[in-house]
Design an enzyme around this catalytic site. Sequence first.
Site, PDB file in Angstrom:
ATOM      1  N   ASP A 216       0.827  -1.197   0.000  1.00 23.57           N
ATOM      2  CA  ASP A 216       0.000   0.000   0.000  1.00 23.57           C
ATOM      3  C   ASP A 216       0.863   1.249   0.000  1.00 23.57           C
ATOM      4  O   ASP A 216       0.641   2.177  -0.749  1.00 23.57           O
ATOM      5  CB  ASP A 216      -0.967  -0.003   1.189  1.00 23.57           C
TER       6      ASP A 216
ATOM      7  N   ASP B 250       7.164   3.912   3.418  1.00 19.00           N
ATOM      8  CA  ASP B 250       7.637   5.064   4.195  1.00 19.00           C
ATOM      9  C   ASP B 250       9.158   5.024   4.246  1.00 19.00           C
ATOM     10  O   ASP B 250       9.815   5.415   3.308  1.00 19.00           O
ATOM     11  CB  ASP B 250       7.077   5.023   5.625  1.00 19.00           C
TER      12      ASP B 250
END
Length: 183
Positions: A104, A107
């Site tokens: 998804d 980071d």
Amino acid sequence: MDSQDVQADLKHVLFTKEQIQTRVAELAAQIDADYQDRDVLLVGVLKGAVMVMADLSRALHSHVTMDWMAVSSYGSGTQSSGVVRILKDLETDLMGKHVLIVEDIIDSGLTLSWLRANLMSRGPASVEICTLLRKPDAAKVEIDVKYVGYEIPNEFVVGYGLDFAEKYRNLDFIGTLAPHIYE
């Protein structure tokens, strides 16, 4: 669930349902072209990648197999803890397979770097990465990502599988939360 349902919780919408669907279709077309005449195993990373994996697999025009892995480096906060734990391992033997990790969001890249190395150690023919979102300014390690939906600023986002304390995953868009929600 749409933006009207959580309007008081939102700072702003980054990507609408329509924008996400268009970009997922574009990623699927790239994947179809790159993996022509090869079997692909999609490895979805739970829980966040559920929406991306479902929509991506339906947008592909070739047969794929799927498996799921759950790893965690987040608690209920908004920052990665840096410690990776396997919560659910794959059921599929990766030996000789072309593996496409479906994420998804990326980071820091720490979790995905660890996951890629872990899967590479299992003898696949190849391991590539597809992510809907990537935060280049948050990167702590360099990681090669073949398919990127959108690059976004280093802001905490929710929706379309992404959560805050297990809420907001079922939004049909991606947005940022108002500060009062997580402060």
